[in-house]
Scaffold this active site. Structure first.
Site, PDB file in Angstrom:
ATOM      1  NE  ARG A 130     -61.800 -17.711  -8.673  1.00  0.00           N
ATOM      2  CZ  ARG A 130     -62.233 -17.712  -9.922  1.00  0.00           C
ATOM      3  NH1 ARG A 130     -61.405 -17.364 -10.897  1.00  0.00           N
ATOM      4  NH2 ARG A 130     -63.478 -18.049 -10.204  1.00  0.00           N
ATOM      5  CD  GLU A 135     -59.466 -10.654  -9.449  1.00  0.00           C
ATOM      6  OE1 GLU A 135     -60.607 -10.432  -9.898  1.00  0.00           O
ATOM      7  OE2 GLU A 135     -58.766 -11.588  -9.839  1.00  0.00           O
ATOM      8  CG  HIS A 153     -60.747 -11.953 -13.479  1.00  0.00           C
ATOM      9  ND1 HIS A 153     -60.800 -12.280 -12.143  1.00  0.00           N
ATOM     10  CD2 HIS A 153     -61.057 -13.102 -14.140  1.00  0.00           C
ATOM     11  CE1 HIS A 153     -61.121 -13.553 -12.006  1.00  0.00           C
ATOM     12  NE2 HIS A 153     -61.284 -14.070 -13.214  1.00  0.00           N
TER      13      HIS A 153
END
Length: 318
Positions: free
Chosen positions: A237, A266, A284
């Site tokens: 993450r 993000e 991602h």
């Protein structure tokens, strides 16, 4: 029939499976739910199938004690965007989709290791810009991957899958850090701290879950411990890493390069990162294969099915 909200468009096979069991509504937007939309969904639906970016915070659950929703069946293994304690406090179960994402995410880690070490992104940009003048013996020399040392921070399912690929596929030595003792079926050494791993590894790969316990786990101390020839890889993450410290380490040449699939804010990626040649940036893509996304979705639907059948969902996290 129970009413379920799918917060993003999902593969057809998943939608059909959900429709066979429930009355469903699927948003057409690929944007995260806003707080007001989340509160409304808790009131209007028996269950919600959310995903990354749908920030079900303690504030969202503040007035949800008598809401209609009884389960959040998360699409994804990571669920740090859901305050599970707050959900539990108002009687809402939370599930996730482990297992289905393991191999795909490990494959992306290997992609980033190879791209960063061999300067693949930089080379492609040079070629597309028309700046390639032809092969020469000293052009774009990178780091040979085979036989190097990989350091895994977080030896869960995904970390273990990455370590296996490195060890058996590339003959790499493996060192790792894990919060609890963890043995593996091949030669590897568990070290006490992330810094100890960083000091030995040619590639430092982060594979820990997100959340408050791991926020900025990787910062200046880890980057300072790394070899100047080493590469940093993050498929976990974004907020596990202090992005400012990473940028400083890359800009100063403290580390040789980085490969990132996730970011602290993000979908915002700092201009300072985008301007660097020694970093590979992916949007991602960890689980972005159709069969993987189908498996994730079907697992989320099965969690819903089990819950409303009065069974314990297979992947209950709270």
């Amino acid at each position: 029939m129970k009413r379920i909200l799918l917060t993003r468009p999902l593969p057809d096979r998943v939608v059909e499976a959900a429709r066979d069991l429930f009355e469903i509504e699927m948003r057409e937007e690929n944007t995260p739910l806003k707080p007001g939309q989340m509160r409304g969904a808790l009131a209007l639906y028996d269950g919600i199938l959310p995903t990354l970016g749908d920030m079900f915070s303690v504030e969202v659950f503040a007035e949800a004690e008598n809401c209609r929703c009884r389960i959040l069946s998360n699409f994804g293994v990571g669920y740090n965007h859901i305050d599970t304690a707050a959900a539990r406090g108002v009687g809402i179960a939370v599930t996730n989709t482990p297992g289905a994402v393991t191999d795909a995410t490990a494959d992306i880690a290997m992609t980033l290791i190879l791209m960063s070490a061999r300067r693949a992104g930089e080379g492609e940009r040079m070629l597309r810009a028309g700046r390639w003048s032809g092969w020469n013996p000293t052009q774009m020399l990178g780091l040979h991957v085979t036989g190097r040392t990989v350091g895994i921070i977080g030896m869960g399912r995904i970390g273990h899958a990455i370590a296996r690929r490195c060890h058996f596929g590339f003959g790499m030595k493996v060192v790792y850090h894990n919060r609890s003792p963890k043995s593996v079926e091949f030669e590897a050494r568990q070290l006490e701290t992330p810094e100890a791993v960083a000091a030995e590894a040619d590639f430092v790969v982060v594979a820990v879950p997100g959340g408050t316990e791991t926020r900025h786990l990787i910062g200046q101390g880890v980057f300072a411990a790394m070899k100047p020839t080493a590469h940093f890889i993050n498929i976990a993450r974004g907020d596990v890493v202090d992005e400012a410290a990473l940028i400083a380490a890359l800009q100063s040449g403290r580390i040789a390069g980085a490969g990132l699939d996730v970011y602290e804010q993000e979908p915002l990626v700092p201009e300072a990162l985008r301007a660097l040649e020694n970093v590979t940036l992916l949007p991602h893509l960890g689980t972005a294969a159709l069969e993987v996304r189908e498996a994730m979705g079907l697992m989320a639907v099965d969690n819903l099915r089990a819950f409303f059948a009065g069974e314990t969902p297979p992947n209950l996290v709270n």
